[in-house]
Design an enzyme around this catalytic site. Structure first.
Site, PDB file in Angstrom:
ATOM      1  N   HIS A 155       0.835  -1.202   0.000  1.00 44.50           N
ATOM      2  CA  HIS A 155       0.000   0.000   0.000  1.00 44.50           C
ATOM      3  C   HIS A 155       0.875   1.259   0.000  1.00 44.50           C
ATOM      4  O   HIS A 155       0.613   2.210  -0.741  1.00 44.50           O
ATOM      5  CB  HIS A 155      -0.922   0.011   1.217  1.00 44.50           C
ATOM      6  CG  HIS A 155      -2.138  -0.844   1.064  1.00 44.50           C
ATOM      7  ND1 HIS A 155      -2.188  -1.921   0.215  1.00 44.50           N
ATOM      8  CD2 HIS A 155      -3.359  -0.782   1.652  1.00 44.50           C
ATOM      9  CE1 HIS A 155      -3.380  -2.485   0.283  1.00 44.50           C
ATOM     10  NE2 HIS A 155      -4.125  -1.806   1.145  1.00 44.50           N
ATOM     11  N   HIS A 214       1.216  -2.404   9.440  1.00 42.74           N
ATOM     12  CA  HIS A 214       2.629  -2.669   9.157  1.00 42.74           C
ATOM     13  C   HIS A 214       3.566  -2.068  10.208  1.00 42.74           C
ATOM     14  O   HIS A 214       3.206  -1.175  10.982  1.00 42.74           O
ATOM     15  CB  HIS A 214       3.016  -2.140   7.768  1.00 42.74           C
ATOM     16  CG  HIS A 214       2.445  -2.934   6.639  1.00 42.74           C
ATOM     17  ND1 HIS A 214       2.952  -4.147   6.236  1.00 42.74           N
ATOM     18  CD2 HIS A 214       1.395  -2.678   5.812  1.00 42.74           C
ATOM     19  CE1 HIS A 214       2.249  -4.605   5.213  1.00 42.74           C
ATOM     20  NE2 HIS A 214       1.289  -3.741   4.938  1.00 42.74           N
TER      21      HIS A 214
END
Length: 262
Positions: A155, A214
């Protein structure tokens, strides 16, 4: 149509001027670092945006390159032909989207390879009981296990890359002059507003990724990959003759000086 014109005039100073292209890379790094600080030191409570199945993630981010491609393809074609009146130049400029597709595909493959290379399979999400009989992620997931590897943020890469190339391509509007009464004026404004809206989504979801998902290093490497892909093309390769080239920014408009700017 009047509302569309007002919206386009409002957004152009923020998205088309050279300052936007100069500040966007640093802005992305700032969003990423700021989101990481929030995640580590002042984590936000769970919200709709922290759910991976939120509408923006499911219907925009997961197909971010497709959205970017579908809007940039006609935008580049229309504006480049309007400026240059050359089909050859249009084809050459559109090849930048092929380059972008190759970069997206290659980077995604590299990220998956790194995750596979650095990971191991475990019985539970606690990652305490290894399942050594499953040496790669695909086998692990098929067996109902959980793979733990270095998952570079796709992303962070894709959203930063899409935002950067969109800002670069919209620079052509510096020299696009079309009569306000023409259908072309409405078409170009429509694509510009759609690309602007898409860029806002990419920036918001980029920040959301930094805040909720993340590890820092995974987001840092993903963001740096997006910045490197943009810099290597628009700031280096596209300046050379054997390349898709940059959006046209200088041309003679002596025959169109009477037309009103977008």
């Amino acid at each position: 149509m009047e509302y569309m014109d007002r919206s386009a005039r409002f957004l152009r100073p923020y998205l088309v001027r050279d300052a936007a292209r100069r500040t966007m890379p640093l802005g992305l790094l700032g969003l990423m670092l700021g989101g990481c600080v929030i995640k580590e030191w002042a984590p936000l409570p769970e919200t709709y945006m922290s759910n991976k199945r939120n509408l923006l993630n499911m219907y925009f981010v997961k197909v971010a390159w497709a959205w970017t491609l579908c809007l940039l393809l006609p935008f580049i074609g229309i504006t480049t032909y309007h400026v240059t009146r050359s089909v050859a130049v249009v084809v050459r400029r559109l090849s930048a989207l092929l380059v972008g597709t190759a970069i997206w595909y290659s980077c995604t493959g590299v990220f998956l390879y790194i995750e596979d290379l650095t990971g191991s399979c475990y019985k539970s999400v606690a990652f305490d009981v290894p399942l050594k009989e499953h040496p790669n992620k695909l086998q692990c997931l098929k067996a109902g296990g959980f793979w733990n590897g270095f998952d570079i943020s796709g992303h962070s890469f894709l959203l930063s890359y899409c935002a950067l190339i969109t800002i670069e391509e919209m620079a052509v509007l510096h020299i696009v002059n079309i009569s306000q009464n023409s259908r072309m004026h409405t078409v170009v404004n429509g694509f510009f507003l759609a690309l602007s809206f898409l860029t806002m989504i990419w920036l918001w979801m980029f920040f959301t990724t930094a805040v909720y998902f993340h590890d820092f290093s995974q987001k840092l490497f993903g963001t740096l990959a997006g910045l490197l892909a943009w810099y290597g093309t628009y700031k280096y390769w596209y300046l050379t003759p054997l390349s898709p080239g940059l959006p046209p920014e200088r041309t003679s408009w002596s025959a169109r000086k009477s037309n009103r700017s977008l």
